[in-house]
Enzyme design. Structure first.
Site, PDB file in Angstrom:
ATOM      1  N   LYS A  54     -99.332  69.000  79.762  1.00 31.88           N
ATOM      2  CA  LYS A  54     -99.783  67.783  80.436  1.00 31.88           C
ATOM      3  C   LYS A  54     -99.914  68.022  81.942  1.00 31.88           C
ATOM      4  O   LYS A  54    -100.876  67.597  82.575  1.00 31.88           O
ATOM      5  CB  LYS A  54     -98.793  66.632  80.163  1.00 31.88           C
ATOM      6  N   GLN A  98     -90.943  61.799  78.390  1.00 36.60           N
ATOM      7  CA  GLN A  98     -91.267  62.539  77.158  1.00 36.60           C
ATOM      8  C   GLN A  98     -90.285  62.182  76.043  1.00 36.60           C
ATOM      9  O   GLN A  98     -89.071  62.184  76.245  1.00 36.60           O
ATOM     10  CB  GLN A  98     -91.260  64.054  77.443  1.00 36.60           C
ATOM     11  N   ASP A 121     -97.941  55.647  79.313  1.00 35.04           N
ATOM     12  CA  ASP A 121     -97.797  55.939  77.880  1.00 35.04           C
ATOM     13  C   ASP A 121     -97.997  54.686  77.031  1.00 35.04           C
ATOM     14  O   ASP A 121     -98.104  54.779  75.802  1.00 35.04           O
ATOM     15  CB  ASP A 121     -96.396  56.506  77.591  1.00 35.04           C
TER      16      ASP A 121
HETATM   17  N1  GUN Z   1     -93.731  62.569  72.185  1.00 34.97           N
HETATM   18  C1  GUN Z   1     -94.684  62.752  71.245  1.00 34.97           C
HETATM   19  N2  GUN Z   1     -95.849  62.201  71.644  1.00 34.97           N
HETATM   20  C2  GUN Z   1     -95.629  61.663  72.856  1.00 34.97           C
HETATM   21  C3  GUN Z   1     -96.444  60.955  73.779  1.00 34.97           C
HETATM   22  O1  GUN Z   1     -97.636  60.693  73.563  1.00 34.97           O
HETATM   23  N3  GUN Z   1     -95.841  60.581  74.942  1.00 34.97           N
HETATM   24  C4  GUN Z   1     -94.538  60.837  75.204  1.00 34.97           C
HETATM   25  N4  GUN Z   1     -94.040  60.404  76.349  1.00 34.97           N
HETATM   26  N5  GUN Z   1     -93.748  61.476  74.363  1.00 34.97           N
HETATM   27  C5  GUN Z   1     -94.297  61.890  73.198  1.00 34.97           C
END
Ligand code: GUN
Length: 294
Positions: A54, A98, A121
Protein backbone atom coordinates in the site's frame (compact mmCIF):
# COMPACT_ATOMS: atom_id res chain seq x y z
CA UNK A 1 -17.75 -21.29 -23.91
CA UNK A 2 -14.60 -19.78 -22.45
CA UNK A 3 -15.09 -16.79 -20.17
CA UNK A 4 -13.71 -13.33 -20.76
CA UNK A 5 -10.88 -12.76 -18.28
CA UNK A 6 -11.42 -9.57 -16.28
CA UNK A 7 -7.99 -7.93 -16.10
CA UNK A 8 -7.80 -6.37 -12.63
CA UNK A 9 -4.19 -5.33 -13.17
CA UNK A 10 -5.12 -3.28 -16.23
CA UNK A 11 -8.19 -1.68 -14.64
CA UNK A 12 -6.25 -0.93 -11.42
CA UNK A 13 -3.49 0.71 -13.47
CA UNK A 14 -6.10 2.96 -15.09
CA UNK A 15 -7.52 3.89 -11.66
CA UNK A 16 -4.03 4.58 -10.27
CA UNK A 17 -3.25 6.84 -13.24
CA UNK A 18 -6.46 8.81 -12.59
CA UNK A 19 -5.43 9.22 -8.95
CA UNK A 20 -1.90 10.26 -9.95
CA UNK A 21 -3.19 12.96 -12.30
CA UNK A 22 -5.70 14.31 -9.78
CA UNK A 23 -3.11 14.24 -6.96
CA UNK A 24 -0.72 16.36 -9.04
CA UNK A 25 -3.56 18.75 -9.88
CA UNK A 26 -4.55 19.09 -6.21
CA UNK A 27 -0.99 19.89 -5.24
CA UNK A 28 -0.54 22.40 -8.08
CA UNK A 29 -3.86 24.19 -7.66
CA UNK A 30 -4.40 24.05 -3.88
CA UNK A 31 -1.01 23.19 -2.42
CA UNK A 32 -2.45 20.07 -0.78
CA UNK A 33 -0.28 16.95 -0.72
CA UNK A 34 -2.47 13.93 0.20
CA UNK A 35 -1.09 11.91 3.13
CA UNK A 36 -1.97 8.43 4.37
CA UNK A 37 -1.05 6.98 7.77
CA UNK A 38 -0.72 3.21 7.94
CA UNK A 39 -1.02 1.79 11.46
CA UNK A 40 0.34 -1.71 11.86
CA UNK A 41 0.11 -3.50 15.21
CA UNK A 42 2.13 -6.66 15.78
CA UNK A 43 3.99 -8.97 13.47
CA UNK A 44 1.48 -10.69 11.21
CA UNK A 45 3.65 -11.31 8.10
CA UNK A 46 0.76 -10.95 5.62
CA UNK A 47 -0.22 -7.60 7.18
CA UNK A 48 3.37 -6.38 6.87
CA UNK A 49 3.38 -7.34 3.19
CA UNK A 50 0.02 -5.62 2.53
CA UNK A 51 1.09 -2.40 4.26
CA UNK A 52 4.36 -2.36 2.30
CA UNK A 53 2.43 -2.77 -0.95
CA UNK A 54 0.00 0.00 0.00
CA UNK A 55 2.82 2.42 0.89
CA UNK A 56 4.66 1.64 -2.36
CA UNK A 57 1.47 2.31 -4.33
CA UNK A 58 1.08 5.66 -2.52
CA UNK A 59 4.59 6.71 -3.50
CA UNK A 60 3.91 5.81 -7.14
CA UNK A 61 0.93 8.18 -7.39
CA UNK A 62 2.41 11.03 -5.34
CA UNK A 63 0.56 10.35 -2.07
CA UNK A 64 2.76 10.69 1.00
CA UNK A 65 2.56 7.72 3.34
CA UNK A 66 3.54 7.52 6.99
CA UNK A 67 4.11 4.18 8.72
CA UNK A 68 3.31 3.68 12.41
CA UNK A 69 4.28 0.32 13.82
CA UNK A 70 3.25 -0.76 17.31
CA UNK A 71 4.41 -3.94 19.06
CA UNK A 72 2.27 -7.09 19.28
CA UNK A 73 1.57 -6.38 22.97
CA UNK A 74 0.50 -2.75 22.45
CA UNK A 75 -2.33 -1.76 24.78
CA UNK A 76 -5.78 -0.57 23.74
CA UNK A 77 -5.01 2.95 24.99
CA UNK A 78 -1.67 3.03 23.14
CA UNK A 79 -3.40 2.22 19.84
CA UNK A 80 -6.28 4.62 20.45
CA UNK A 81 -3.88 7.44 21.50
CA UNK A 82 -1.91 6.98 18.30
CA UNK A 83 -5.10 7.17 16.25
CA UNK A 84 -6.14 10.35 18.09
CA UNK A 85 -2.73 11.88 17.40
CA UNK A 86 -3.12 11.09 13.71
CA UNK A 87 -6.66 12.54 13.71
CA UNK A 88 -5.13 15.86 14.81
CA UNK A 89 -2.39 15.99 12.17
CA UNK A 90 -3.19 18.25 9.21
CA UNK A 91 -0.63 16.53 6.94
CA UNK A 92 -2.48 13.21 7.31
CA UNK A 93 -5.76 12.96 5.39
CA UNK A 94 -6.41 9.23 5.69
CA UNK A 95 -5.80 6.69 8.45
CA UNK A 96 -5.71 2.99 7.83
CA UNK A 97 -5.48 0.52 10.68
CA UNK A 98 -4.39 -2.77 9.16
CA UNK A 99 -6.58 -5.70 10.19
CA UNK A 100 -6.61 -8.14 11.84
CA UNK A 101 -5.48 -6.55 15.10
CA UNK A 102 -3.95 -8.79 17.81
CA UNK A 103 -6.75 -10.65 19.62
CA UNK A 104 -6.45 -8.74 22.94
CA UNK A 105 -7.42 -5.46 21.26
CA UNK A 106 -11.00 -4.23 20.80
CA UNK A 107 -11.15 -3.74 17.03
CA UNK A 108 -14.51 -1.97 17.05
CA UNK A 109 -13.28 0.68 19.51
CA UNK A 110 -10.09 1.29 17.53
CA UNK A 111 -12.02 1.69 14.29
CA UNK A 112 -14.51 4.02 15.98
CA UNK A 113 -11.62 6.23 17.11
CA UNK A 114 -10.62 7.01 13.51
CA UNK A 115 -11.89 10.47 12.57
CA UNK A 116 -14.85 10.15 10.19
CA UNK A 117 -13.17 12.55 7.76
CA UNK A 118 -10.06 10.30 7.68
CA UNK A 119 -11.80 6.91 7.54
CA UNK A 120 -10.35 5.83 4.18
CA UNK A 121 -11.05 2.15 4.90
CA UNK A 122 -14.73 2.91 5.50
CA UNK A 123 -14.68 0.71 8.63
CA UNK A 124 -15.92 3.35 11.08
CA UNK A 125 -19.27 2.10 12.44
CA UNK A 126 -21.03 5.25 11.20
CA UNK A 127 -19.79 4.78 7.64
CA UNK A 128 -20.62 1.05 7.80
CA UNK A 129 -24.10 1.91 9.12
CA UNK A 130 -24.71 4.51 6.43
CA UNK A 131 -23.71 1.99 3.75
CA UNK A 132 -26.39 -0.37 5.09
CA UNK A 133 -29.15 2.26 5.13
CA UNK A 134 -31.32 3.53 2.34
CA UNK A 135 -30.99 7.23 1.57
CA UNK A 136 -27.74 7.58 3.53
CA UNK A 137 -24.33 8.08 1.98
CA UNK A 138 -21.09 6.91 3.63
CA UNK A 139 -18.14 9.27 3.20
CA UNK A 140 -15.98 6.27 2.32
CA UNK A 141 -16.70 2.76 1.03
CA UNK A 142 -14.28 -0.09 1.93
CA UNK A 143 -11.65 -0.60 -0.75
CA UNK A 144 -12.11 -4.25 -1.73
CA UNK A 145 -15.91 -4.01 -2.12
CA UNK A 146 -15.51 -0.75 -4.07
CA UNK A 147 -12.97 -2.52 -6.28
CA UNK A 148 -15.38 -5.41 -6.89
CA UNK A 149 -18.08 -2.99 -8.06
CA UNK A 150 -15.62 -1.14 -10.29
CA UNK A 151 -14.59 -4.45 -11.94
CA UNK A 152 -18.26 -5.30 -12.55
CA UNK A 153 -18.89 -1.84 -14.02
CA UNK A 154 -15.87 -2.12 -16.31
CA UNK A 155 -17.16 -5.53 -17.46
CA UNK A 156 -20.44 -3.88 -18.49
CA UNK A 157 -22.62 -5.89 -16.13
CA UNK A 158 -26.33 -5.16 -16.00
CA UNK A 159 -26.91 -4.67 -12.25
CA UNK A 160 -30.60 -3.80 -12.14
CA UNK A 161 -32.65 -6.88 -11.28
CA UNK A 162 -29.67 -9.25 -11.53
CA UNK A 163 -29.44 -12.11 -9.05
CA UNK A 164 -26.21 -11.58 -7.13
CA UNK A 165 -24.83 -14.16 -4.73
CA UNK A 166 -22.16 -13.19 -2.22
CA UNK A 167 -20.28 -16.08 -0.67
CA UNK A 168 -18.93 -14.89 2.69
CA UNK A 169 -20.20 -12.44 5.32
CA UNK A 170 -17.09 -10.67 6.60
CA UNK A 171 -17.10 -7.05 7.69
CA UNK A 172 -14.29 -6.27 5.26
CA UNK A 173 -15.73 -7.81 2.08
CA UNK A 174 -18.89 -9.95 2.18
CA UNK A 175 -21.28 -7.66 4.03
CA UNK A 176 -20.24 -4.34 2.43
CA UNK A 177 -20.14 -5.83 -1.07
CA UNK A 178 -23.67 -7.18 -0.53
CA UNK A 179 -24.81 -3.69 0.53
CA UNK A 180 -23.24 -2.14 -2.57
CA UNK A 181 -24.94 -4.69 -4.84
CA UNK A 182 -28.31 -3.90 -3.21
CA UNK A 183 -27.64 -0.19 -3.76
CA UNK A 184 -27.08 -1.08 -7.44
CA UNK A 185 -30.56 -2.70 -7.55
CA UNK A 186 -29.41 -6.33 -7.56
CA UNK A 187 -31.38 -9.02 -5.74
CA UNK A 188 -28.77 -10.24 -3.27
CA UNK A 189 -28.31 -13.56 -1.46
CA UNK A 190 -25.58 -13.78 1.17
CA UNK A 191 -24.24 -17.32 1.69
CA UNK A 192 -22.05 -18.63 4.50
CA UNK A 193 -20.92 -21.80 6.20
CA UNK A 194 -24.47 -22.73 7.30
CA UNK A 195 -26.12 -22.17 3.92
CA UNK A 196 -28.04 -25.19 2.69
CA UNK A 197 -27.75 -26.46 -0.91
CA UNK A 198 -24.91 -24.03 -1.63
CA UNK A 199 -24.22 -25.23 -5.21
CA UNK A 200 -27.89 -24.79 -6.06
CA UNK A 201 -28.03 -21.27 -4.60
CA UNK A 202 -24.88 -20.29 -6.47
CA UNK A 203 -26.34 -21.72 -9.69
CA UNK A 204 -28.99 -18.99 -9.50
CA UNK A 205 -26.39 -16.20 -9.62
CA UNK A 206 -25.99 -13.86 -12.58
CA UNK A 207 -23.24 -12.22 -10.52
CA UNK A 208 -21.16 -14.26 -8.05
CA UNK A 209 -18.76 -12.67 -5.57
CA UNK A 210 -16.72 -15.31 -3.72
CA UNK A 211 -15.08 -14.05 -0.52
CA UNK A 212 -15.01 -17.00 1.83
CA UNK A 213 -11.29 -17.89 2.07
CA UNK A 214 -11.59 -21.54 1.00
CA UNK A 215 -9.26 -22.57 -1.80
CA UNK A 216 -11.01 -23.55 -5.06
CA UNK A 217 -14.28 -24.26 -3.25
CA UNK A 218 -16.67 -23.14 -6.00
CA UNK A 219 -16.69 -25.63 -8.88
CA UNK A 220 -17.48 -24.93 -12.52
CA UNK A 221 -20.72 -26.91 -12.39
CA UNK A 222 -22.00 -24.66 -9.57
CA UNK A 223 -21.91 -21.69 -11.93
CA UNK A 224 -24.73 -20.51 -14.16
CA UNK A 225 -23.58 -20.41 -17.80
CA UNK A 226 -22.66 -16.84 -18.69
CA UNK A 227 -22.48 -15.59 -15.08
CA UNK A 228 -19.95 -12.95 -14.05
CA UNK A 229 -17.64 -14.30 -11.34
CA UNK A 230 -15.56 -12.08 -9.06
CA UNK A 231 -13.12 -14.10 -6.96
CA UNK A 232 -11.88 -12.24 -3.88
CA UNK A 233 -10.12 -15.26 -2.37
CA UNK A 234 -6.34 -15.40 -2.05
CA UNK A 235 -5.36 -18.82 -0.71
CA UNK A 236 -1.92 -20.37 -0.84
CA UNK A 237 -1.84 -24.05 -1.84
CA UNK A 238 1.00 -26.52 -2.33
CA UNK A 239 2.26 -26.86 -5.88
CA UNK A 240 5.39 -28.92 -6.40
CA UNK A 241 5.82 -27.51 -9.93
CA UNK A 242 6.08 -23.93 -8.60
CA UNK A 243 9.44 -22.35 -7.72
CA UNK A 244 8.71 -22.00 -3.98
CA UNK A 245 6.48 -25.09 -3.84
CA UNK A 246 3.23 -23.12 -3.54
CA UNK A 247 0.92 -20.85 -5.50
CA UNK A 248 -2.02 -18.52 -4.95
CA UNK A 249 -5.53 -19.60 -5.88
CA UNK A 250 -8.94 -18.08 -5.38
CA UNK A 251 -12.13 -19.37 -3.77
CA UNK A 252 -13.26 -20.47 -7.23
CA UNK A 253 -11.84 -23.44 -9.11
CA UNK A 254 -10.68 -21.30 -12.03
CA UNK A 255 -9.98 -24.13 -14.46
CA UNK A 256 -13.51 -25.49 -14.43
CA UNK A 257 -15.24 -22.12 -13.87
CA UNK A 258 -13.60 -20.45 -16.88
CA UNK A 259 -15.39 -22.95 -19.14
CA UNK A 260 -18.84 -21.95 -17.84
CA UNK A 261 -18.77 -18.30 -16.73
CA UNK A 262 -19.30 -15.36 -19.07
CA UNK A 263 -16.52 -13.39 -17.37
CA UNK A 264 -14.22 -14.16 -14.46
CA UNK A 265 -11.39 -12.56 -12.47
CA UNK A 266 -8.11 -14.48 -12.18
CA UNK A 267 -6.16 -14.95 -8.92
CA UNK A 268 -3.73 -13.27 -8.74
CA UNK A 269 -4.37 -10.27 -11.00
CA UNK A 270 -8.09 -9.76 -10.40
CA UNK A 271 -9.45 -8.15 -7.25
CA UNK A 272 -6.08 -7.81 -5.44
CA UNK A 273 -4.72 -4.86 -7.41
CA UNK A 274 -8.11 -3.12 -7.16
CA UNK A 275 -8.05 -3.09 -3.35
CA UNK A 276 -4.94 -0.94 -3.30
CA UNK A 277 -6.11 1.27 -6.17
CA UNK A 278 -9.41 2.05 -4.38
CA UNK A 279 -7.57 2.89 -1.14
CA UNK A 280 -5.66 5.50 -3.14
CA UNK A 281 -8.96 6.83 -4.53
CA UNK A 282 -10.30 7.14 -0.96
CA UNK A 283 -7.14 8.90 0.27
CA UNK A 284 -7.33 11.45 -2.53
CA UNK A 285 -11.02 11.96 -1.68
CA UNK A 286 -10.12 12.56 1.98
CA UNK A 287 -7.57 15.21 0.94
CA UNK A 288 -10.15 16.88 -1.30
CA UNK A 289 -12.74 16.78 1.50
CA UNK A 290 -10.29 18.45 3.90
CA UNK A 291 -10.49 21.59 1.73
CA UNK A 292 -14.29 21.72 1.88
CA UNK A 293 -14.42 21.31 5.62
CA UNK A 294 -12.05 24.20 6.17
N1 GUN B 1 -7.12 -6.56 6.17
C1 GUN B 1 -7.58 -7.23 5.10
N2 GUN B 1 -8.10 -6.38 4.19
C2 GUN B 1 -7.97 -5.14 4.71
C3 GUN B 1 -8.32 -3.84 4.25
O1 GUN B 1 -8.88 -3.64 3.17
N3 GUN B 1 -7.99 -2.81 5.08
C4 GUN B 1 -7.40 -3.00 6.28
N4 GUN B 1 -7.15 -1.94 7.02
N5 GUN B 1 -7.07 -4.19 6.74
C5 GUN B 1 -7.36 -5.25 5.96
Amino acid sequence: MTAKIIDGKLIAAKVRQEVKDKTAELLASKGVHPGLAAVLVGDNPASHTYVKMKRKACAEVGIESFGFDLPQDASQSQVESLVQELNARPDIHGILVQLPLPAHLDEEKVLAAVGLNKDVDGFHPLNAGRLAQKGREPDFVPATPAGVIRLLEETGVQFSGANAVVLGRSNIVGMPVAMLLVRNDCTVTICHSRTKNLPEVIRGADILVAAVGRAQMVKGDWIKPGAVVIDVGTNRINDSSAKDGSRLVGDVDFESAVEVAGAITPVPGGVGPMTIAMLLVNTLRAAEMSLKKG
